[in-house]
Enzyme design. Structure first.
Site, PDB file in Angstrom:
ATOM      1  N   GLY A  32      70.166  49.900  49.709  1.00 41.14           N
ATOM      2  CA  GLY A  32      70.462  48.642  49.178  1.00 41.14           C
ATOM      3  C   GLY A  32      69.050  47.679  49.378  1.00 41.14           C
ATOM      4  O   GLY A  32      68.156  48.320  49.969  1.00 41.14           O
ATOM      5  N   LEU A  33      68.825  46.736  48.691  1.00 41.66           N
ATOM      6  CA  LEU A  33      67.764  45.771  48.553  1.00 41.66           C
ATOM      7  C   LEU A  33      67.386  45.231  50.191  1.00 41.66           C
ATOM      8  O   LEU A  33      68.577  45.085  50.890  1.00 41.66           O
ATOM      9  CB  LEU A  33      67.924  44.808  47.826  1.00 41.66           C
ATOM     10  CG  LEU A  33      67.735  45.063  46.066  1.00 41.66           C
ATOM     11  CD1 LEU A  33      68.164  43.779  45.350  1.00 41.66           C
ATOM     12  CD2 LEU A  33      66.701  45.949  45.658  1.00 41.66           C
ATOM     13  N   SER A  34      66.268  44.796  50.393  1.00 42.16           N
ATOM     14  CA  SER A  34      66.107  44.040  51.424  1.00 42.16           C
ATOM     15  C   SER A  34      66.896  42.755  51.666  1.00 42.16           C
ATOM     16  O   SER A  34      66.815  42.074  50.684  1.00 42.16           O
ATOM     17  CB  SER A  34      64.194  43.648  51.739  1.00 42.16           C
ATOM     18  OG  SER A  34      64.151  42.794  52.874  1.00 42.16           O
ATOM     19  N   SER A  36      69.949  42.835  51.719  1.00 41.91           N
ATOM     20  CA  SER A  36      71.358  43.126  51.193  1.00 41.91           C
ATOM     21  C   SER A  36      72.535  43.012  52.485  1.00 41.91           C
ATOM     22  O   SER A  36      73.761  43.272  52.081  1.00 41.91           O
ATOM     23  CB  SER A  36      71.460  44.295  50.517  1.00 41.91           C
ATOM     24  OG  SER A  36      70.871  45.550  51.159  1.00 41.91           O
ATOM     25  N   GLY A  37      72.033  43.363  53.621  1.00 45.67           N
ATOM     26  CA  GLY A  37      72.874  43.481  54.811  1.00 45.67           C
ATOM     27  C   GLY A  37      73.232  44.681  55.337  1.00 45.67           C
ATOM     28  O   GLY A  37      74.205  45.142  56.101  1.00 45.67           O
ATOM     29  N   LYS A  38      72.242  45.813  54.959  1.00 45.07           N
ATOM     30  CA  LYS A  38      72.342  47.227  55.655  1.00 45.07           C
ATOM     31  C   LYS A  38      72.270  47.236  57.073  1.00 45.07           C
ATOM     32  O   LYS A  38      73.155  47.561  57.629  1.00 45.07           O
ATOM     33  CB  LYS A  38      71.037  47.899  55.070  1.00 45.07           C
ATOM     34  CG  LYS A  38      70.916  48.052  53.477  1.00 45.07           C
ATOM     35  CD  LYS A  38      69.697  49.117  53.073  1.00 45.07           C
ATOM     36  CE  LYS A  38      68.380  48.432  53.573  1.00 45.07           C
ATOM     37  NZ  LYS A  38      68.107  47.101  53.045  1.00 45.07           N
ATOM     38  N   SER A  39      71.241  46.517  57.712  1.00 43.68           N
ATOM     39  CA  SER A  39      71.050  46.670  59.231  1.00 43.68           C
ATOM     40  C   SER A  39      72.209  45.905  59.814  1.00 43.68           C
ATOM     41  O   SER A  39      72.915  46.437  60.861  1.00 43.68           O
ATOM     42  CB  SER A  39      69.773  46.212  59.518  1.00 43.68           C
ATOM     43  OG  SER A  39      68.790  47.007  59.221  1.00 43.68           O
ATOM     44  N   SER A 106      65.678  52.991  50.730  1.00 37.90           N
ATOM     45  CA  SER A 106      65.944  54.289  49.889  1.00 37.90           C
ATOM     46  C   SER A 106      66.062  53.962  48.427  1.00 37.90           C
ATOM     47  O   SER A 106      67.000  54.282  47.914  1.00 37.90           O
ATOM     48  CB  SER A 106      66.770  55.041  50.617  1.00 37.90           C
ATOM     49  OG  SER A 106      68.192  54.560  50.774  1.00 37.90           O
TER      50      SER A 106
END
Length: 202
Positions: A32-34, A36-39, A106
């Site tokens: 997902g975008l920077s 977006s909450g991935k980490s 990614s």
């Protein structure tokens, strides 16, 4: 690749390594975008699984670029190589019987498909962080969107470099609408439903 390199099969299989852990090896790929909450979600899931007694390892985009991929920039070709290396490392951890969590923008579907193809069917779980770019920009935890809008960062995903939305992700989360706890509950339920974690180990 050199003709002198020969693949050696392990005597202990990945399934045998995972069985005592009451889990099946798999990779949860957070994309997902920077902002977006991935980490955030990957880290929270890592903690939740650890507290339940499961064996995991977390790979984060920024951390990997401090070591393994410190020689790579952010051109399209370097992004491809970044994801290729992370996919291979993720596979090694999964071969050790672990549940792997990888958090990377990614942006290219072909790169994510390359990683998916490294894994047996059902072991690659694409987690699409479908948080609107407006929310990501409002958060802007690293100040990157502001710099990209000002032209100080080139090839920034979502601004002047594309993000290719996953067509059929296994899990979709939106942290503009869902709390961290809600996201973790959805992910744990997915892992249980697919019998990737075999029992509660509280």
């Amino acid at each position: 690749m050199s003709n002198n390199i020969v693949w050696h099969d392990h005597k202990v299989t990945r399934a045998e390594r995972a069985e005592p852990k009451s889990q099946r090896p798999c990779l949860l790929w957070f994309t997902g975008l920077s902002g977006s909450g991935k980490s955030t979600i990957a880290n929270a899931l890592d903690v939740a699984l650890y507290q339940r007694g499961y064996h995991t390892f977390l790979l984060d985009g920024d951390n990997v670029r401090h070591g393994l991929n410190r020689d790579l920039g952010f051109s399209d070709s370097d992004r491809v190589e970044n994801i290729r290396r992370v996919g291979e490392v993720s596979k090694l951890f999964a071969d050790a019987g672990l549940i792997v969590l990888s958090a990377f923008i990614s942006p290219f579907a072909s790169d994510r498909r390359l990683v998916r193809n490294l894994f047996p069917e059902g072991e690659f779980i694409e987690v699409f962080m479908n948080t609107p770019i407006e929310t990501c920009e409002q958060r802007d935890p690293k100040g990157l969107y502001q710099k990209a809008r000002a032209g100080k960062i080139k090839d920034f995903t979502g601004i002047d470099s594309p993000y290719e939305i996953p067509e059929r992700p296994e899990v979709v989360l939106d942290t503009s609408l869902q709390s961290v706890d809600d996201c973790i509950e959805q992910l744990i339920q997915y892992l249980q439903d697919r019998k990737l974690i075999l029992e509660h180990k509280d």
